[in-house]
Scaffold this motif. Structure first.
Motif, PDB file in Angstrom:
ATOM      1  N   SER A  15      -5.309   8.310  10.408  1.00 44.57           N
ATOM      2  CA  SER A  15      -3.920   8.126  10.797  1.00 44.57           C
ATOM      3  C   SER A  15      -3.508   6.708  10.461  1.00 44.57           C
ATOM      4  O   SER A  15      -4.335   5.796  10.473  1.00 44.57           O
ATOM      5  CB  SER A  15      -3.753   8.368  12.288  1.00 44.57           C
ATOM      6  OG  SER A  15      -2.403   8.172  12.659  1.00 44.57           O
ATOM      7  N   THR A  77       9.897   6.302   6.531  1.00 46.97           N
ATOM      8  CA  THR A  77      10.725   7.272   5.807  1.00 46.97           C
ATOM      9  C   THR A  77      12.187   6.857   5.837  1.00 46.97           C
ATOM     10  O   THR A  77      12.846   6.789   4.793  1.00 46.97           O
ATOM     11  CB  THR A  77      10.553   8.674   6.423  1.00 46.97           C
ATOM     12  OG1 THR A  77       9.184   9.058   6.283  1.00 46.97           O
ATOM     13  CG2 THR A  77      11.441   9.694   5.729  1.00 46.97           C
ATOM     14  N   THR A 153      -0.445   4.662   0.343  1.00 40.38           N
ATOM     15  CA  THR A 153      -0.875   5.569   1.406  1.00 40.38           C
ATOM     16  C   THR A 153      -2.280   6.115   1.145  1.00 40.38           C
ATOM     17  O   THR A 153      -3.091   6.227   2.064  1.00 40.38           O
ATOM     18  CB  THR A 153       0.117   6.744   1.512  1.00 40.38           C
ATOM     19  OG1 THR A 153       1.439   6.207   1.559  1.00 40.38           O
ATOM     20  CG2 THR A 153      -0.141   7.578   2.750  1.00 40.38           C
ATOM     21  N   ASP A 178       7.659  -1.017  -0.851  1.00 38.00           N
ATOM     22  CA  ASP A 178       7.241  -0.219   0.302  1.00 38.00           C
ATOM     23  C   ASP A 178       5.939  -0.784   0.852  1.00 38.00           C
ATOM     24  O   ASP A 178       4.848  -0.478   0.371  1.00 38.00           O
ATOM     25  CB  ASP A 178       7.081   1.253  -0.089  1.00 38.00           C
ATOM     26  CG  ASP A 178       6.724   2.109   1.133  1.00 38.00           C
ATOM     27  OD1 ASP A 178       6.598   1.545   2.240  1.00 38.00           O
ATOM     28  OD2 ASP A 178       6.574   3.331   0.960  1.00 38.00           O
ATOM     29  N   LYS A 209       2.815   0.976  12.458  1.00 35.75           N
ATOM     30  CA  LYS A 209       1.551   1.246  11.752  1.00 35.75           C
ATOM     31  C   LYS A 209       0.575   0.120  12.121  1.00 35.75           C
ATOM     32  O   LYS A 209       0.128   0.064  13.262  1.00 35.75           O
ATOM     33  CB  LYS A 209       1.820   1.373  10.249  1.00 35.75           C
ATOM     34  CG  LYS A 209       2.702   2.600   9.923  1.00 35.75           C
ATOM     35  CD  LYS A 209       2.704   2.941   8.461  1.00 35.75           C
ATOM     36  CE  LYS A 209       3.369   4.280   8.204  1.00 35.75           C
ATOM     37  NZ  LYS A 209       4.828   4.266   8.407  1.00 35.75           N
TER      38      LYS A 209
END
Ligand code: 0PR
Length: 355
Positions: A15, A77, A153, A178, A209
């Protein structure tokens, strides 16, 4: 009725969320009923949000953090969607395109669909970084935005941001970075990714995060007000006259938690977390390498390794929350809650599975 327990973090290995810092938890709870979407009514949370933007801009090495524009989004997002929207609104061409490396997060696909812009995905090199020749070939007069990923990611890679920014601006496009996940790691790494390293126009950096804030707390930053002005719509019946955010009512808990986490942890707490995570990622990469797996060398604290599907499935079966890259590799994100002890137990389970 008994309340259900949330997922324990003990075995959560892929995660990008983590246990919030205690100060973030406490601040989030205090601000649960506030709405930064109505700053004229909820003044305290509105000034906390200004503080959040200034702190995020400090992390992202903005030359004058107090001049940075931005807001606390619902997540990466929303920040990415808004960056695409802002660039589209600021571009002269009618039908615009956005150039994104194939390592870009799937939120850019959502953005393209929602905003009806053409998404040009370009290949990455052997080390999973955007290929500048491919980006150069993909841009044209109708390119509104070039995206670079700083902490991808799947593999935690950083694209060549200064080079991408040059290509973007020469084509009359804007540059978006990003750093949703990487933004709280990269201030301590040897990489060029920030406002201070390149002519970046907008940047995604998410407190929820690696920032150890409570969900929801993403971040959109812009070099100056113009990028946000391009997003503003009139709000006739509110005391504030316009709104640049995507959602209306927003989470005051997210904003307050983000500020509390950053004030508690920036910079030393984050440095400690990054050092521990990096050492853990290196340890895990070595342990998997020793067992003969093909490991993607971790640059940021994220390990990918090719495991047979049966072993992956057995690890899931044993309760490990692991996921796979698009190419099928096991992916372990060494977030602050991932301890060496947990990784040892994980590798011990893997050894048992291999017997
Ligand atoms: N940009 C990057 C580089 C990301 O990695 C992510 C999310 C986003 C943008 C989107 O952020 P939000 O999810 O906040 O909108 N990356 C994670 C992923 O897709 C999201 C995630 C987080 C998934 C926690 C699972 C999980 O348990 O892997």
């Amino acid at each position: 009725m008994q309340q259900p327990e949330p997922q324990s973090f003990d075995r959560v290995l892929s995660s990008m969320c983590t246990e919030p810092h205690p100060a973030a938890r406490e601040a989030a709870e205090r601000f649960l009923a506030t709405n930064p979407g109505d700053p004229a009514t909820y003044e305290a949370v509105a000034s906390l949000e200004e503080r959040a933007v200034e702190l995020l801009a400090t992390l992202a090495d903005h030359p004058t953090p107090t001049d940075a524009a931005g807001y606390v989004t619902s997540g990466g997002t929303e920040a990415n969607v808004q960056a695409v929207r802002s660039a589209r609104n600021r571009h002269d061409a009618g039908d615009v395109n956005v150039v994104v490396p194939e390592s870009g997060h799937f939120s850019f696909h959502k953005a393209a669909e929602l905003l009806d812009v053409e998404l040009r995905t370009v290949p990455v090199d052997d080390d999973f970084r955007a290929r500048t020749d491919a980006v150069e070939a993909a841009v044209d007069d109708a390119t509104a935005l070039v995206v670079g990923v700083a902490g991808s990611t799947e593999y935690g890679r950083v694209d060549p941001i200064p080079e991408l920014a040059r290509i973007a601006h020469e084509a009359g496009a804007r540059m978006h970075v990003d750093a949703a996940w990487g933004g709280f790691v990269l201030p301590f790494a040897d990489a060029e990714w920030s406002f201070g390293d390149a002519a970046v126009d907008t940047l995604t950096i998410d407190p929820h995060k690696f920032g150890q804030a409570a969900v929801p707390a993403g971040g959109l930053l812009a070099r100056d007000d113009a990028a946000l002005d391009a997003l503003a719509v009139d709000t006739p019946y509110l005391e504030t006259r316009s709104q640049a955010t995507l959602t209306g009512t927003r989470s005051g808990a997210g904003v307050a938690g983000a500020v509390a986490a950053m004030e508690a942890l920036w910079p030393d707490g984050y440095l400690d977390a990054v050092e521990r995570a990096t050492a853990n990622a290196e340890w895990l990469a070595a342990a998997l390498g020793d067992r003969g797996y093909d490991v993607v060398d971790p640059e940021l604290p994220l390990v990918a390794a090719a495991l047979p599907e049966s072993e992956f499935d057995a690890l899931r079966e044993a309760g490990w929350k692991v996921s796979r890259t698009g190419r099928g590799e096991l992916r372990v994100v060494c977030m602050p809650h991932v301890t060496r002890e947990a990784l040892r137990a994980f590798v011990a389970d893997l050894d048992r599975i291999r017997e």
